[in-house]
Design a protein around this motif. Structure first.
Motif, PDB file in Angstrom:
ATOM      1  N   GLU A 166       0.877  -1.168   0.175  1.00 57.18           N
ATOM      2  CA  GLU A 166      -0.200   0.138   0.271  1.00 57.18           C
ATOM      3  C   GLU A 166       0.799   1.131   0.149  1.00 57.18           C
ATOM      4  O   GLU A 166       0.152   2.514  -0.993  1.00 57.18           O
ATOM      5  CB  GLU A 166      -1.361  -0.475   1.257  1.00 57.18           C
ATOM      6  CG  GLU A 166      -1.940  -0.763   1.247  1.00 57.18           C
ATOM      7  CD  GLU A 166      -3.574  -1.249   2.280  1.00 57.18           C
ATOM      8  OE1 GLU A 166      -2.496  -0.410   3.736  1.00 57.18           O
ATOM      9  OE2 GLU A 166      -4.028  -2.138   2.358  1.00 57.18           O
ATOM     10  N   SER A 167       2.185   1.295   0.268  1.00 56.67           N
ATOM     11  CA  SER A 167       2.635   2.150   0.564  1.00 56.67           C
ATOM     12  C   SER A 167       3.306   2.664  -0.845  1.00 56.67           C
ATOM     13  O   SER A 167       3.903   3.897  -1.030  1.00 56.67           O
ATOM     14  CB  SER A 167       4.098   2.475   2.020  1.00 56.67           C
ATOM     15  OG  SER A 167       4.857   1.432   2.043  1.00 56.67           O
TER      16      SER A 167
ATOM     17  N   SER B 227      10.147   8.212   1.776  1.00 55.55           N
ATOM     18  CA  SER B 227      10.938   6.405   2.833  1.00 55.55           C
ATOM     19  C   SER B 227      12.165   5.854   2.828  1.00 55.55           C
ATOM     20  O   SER B 227      12.597   5.172   2.971  1.00 55.55           O
ATOM     21  CB  SER B 227       9.856   5.916   3.296  1.00 55.55           C
ATOM     22  OG  SER B 227       9.413   5.101   2.017  1.00 55.55           O
TER      23      SER B 227
ATOM     24  N   ASP C 227       2.038   2.155  -3.675  1.00 57.50           N
ATOM     25  CA  ASP C 227       0.590   2.064  -4.371  1.00 57.50           C
ATOM     26  C   ASP C 227       0.684   4.396  -3.796  1.00 57.50           C
ATOM     27  O   ASP C 227       0.182   4.444  -5.093  1.00 57.50           O
ATOM     28  CB  ASP C 227      -0.089   2.146  -4.204  1.00 57.50           C
ATOM     29  CG  ASP C 227      -0.358   0.362  -4.187  1.00 57.50           C
ATOM     30  OD1 ASP C 227       0.282   0.158  -5.332  1.00 57.50           O
ATOM     31  OD2 ASP C 227      -1.344  -0.485  -4.249  1.00 57.50           O
ATOM     32  N   ASP C 228       0.795   4.010  -2.188  1.00 54.86           N
ATOM     33  CA  ASP C 228       0.718   5.394  -1.860  1.00 54.86           C
ATOM     34  C   ASP C 228       1.632   6.636  -3.085  1.00 54.86           C
ATOM     35  O   ASP C 228       1.968   7.927  -2.521  1.00 54.86           O
ATOM     36  CB  ASP C 228       0.654   6.052  -0.840  1.00 54.86           C
ATOM     37  CG  ASP C 228      -0.713   4.931  -0.378  1.00 54.86           C
ATOM     38  OD1 ASP C 228      -1.910   4.753  -1.513  1.00 54.86           O
ATOM     39  OD2 ASP C 228      -1.016   4.758   0.608  1.00 54.86           O
ATOM     40  N   GLY C 229       2.536   6.557  -3.521  1.00 60.11           N
ATOM     41  CA  GLY C 229       4.096   6.690  -3.854  1.00 60.11           C
ATOM     42  C   GLY C 229       4.886   6.784  -2.501  1.00 60.11           C
ATOM     43  O   GLY C 229       5.600   8.017  -2.754  1.00 60.11           O
ATOM     44  N   LEU C 230       5.037   6.613  -1.340  1.00 60.82           N
ATOM     45  CA  LEU C 230       5.728   6.900  -0.247  1.00 60.82           C
ATOM     46  C   LEU C 230       7.092   6.636  -0.122  1.00 60.82           C
ATOM     47  O   LEU C 230       8.330   6.117   0.411  1.00 60.82           O
ATOM     48  CB  LEU C 230       4.914   6.295   1.078  1.00 60.82           C
ATOM     49  CG  LEU C 230       3.735   7.365   1.415  1.00 60.82           C
ATOM     50  CD1 LEU C 230       3.474   6.374   2.481  1.00 60.82           C
ATOM     51  CD2 LEU C 230       3.839   8.682   1.735  1.00 60.82           C
ATOM     52  N   ASP C 231       7.092   5.288  -1.271  1.00 57.46           N
ATOM     53  CA  ASP C 231       8.307   4.388  -1.669  1.00 57.46           C
ATOM     54  C   ASP C 231       9.800   5.314  -1.524  1.00 57.46           C
ATOM     55  O   ASP C 231      10.745   5.190  -1.096  1.00 57.46           O
ATOM     56  CB  ASP C 231       8.931   3.622  -1.928  1.00 57.46           C
ATOM     57  CG  ASP C 231       8.469   4.257  -3.893  1.00 57.46           C
ATOM     58  OD1 ASP C 231       8.321   3.207  -5.017  1.00 57.46           O
ATOM     59  OD2 ASP C 231       7.395   4.823  -3.402  1.00 57.46           O
TER      60      ASP C 231
END
Length: 61
Positions: free
Chosen positions: A40-41, A50, A43-47
């Motif tokens: 999910e992270s 982070s 998919d949310d572009g948080l990769d």
């Protein structure tokens, strides 16, 4: 349902065991929830924010 095998360092295994004990769930459920949260992270572009690598390479178990 598919079955996957995960090889990890002892320190990571202890963290998974600790979470399972803390929440009263199976280690398999902890791992499933961590995988879902990680996907999910991504998919949310948080990769990128982070520092998670999209392709961790061949050392990933």
């Amino acid at each position: 349902m598919r079955r996957y095998t995960l090889l990890c360092e002892e320190s990571l295994a202890r963290e998974v065991e600790s979470l399972a004990h803390e929440y009263g769930i199976r280690q398999e459920d902890v791992l499933r929830q961590l995988v879902v949260a990680g996907l999910e992270s991504l998919d949310d572009g948080l990769d990128e924010a982070s520092g998670i690598e999209a392709d961790p390479g061949p050392d990933c178990g």
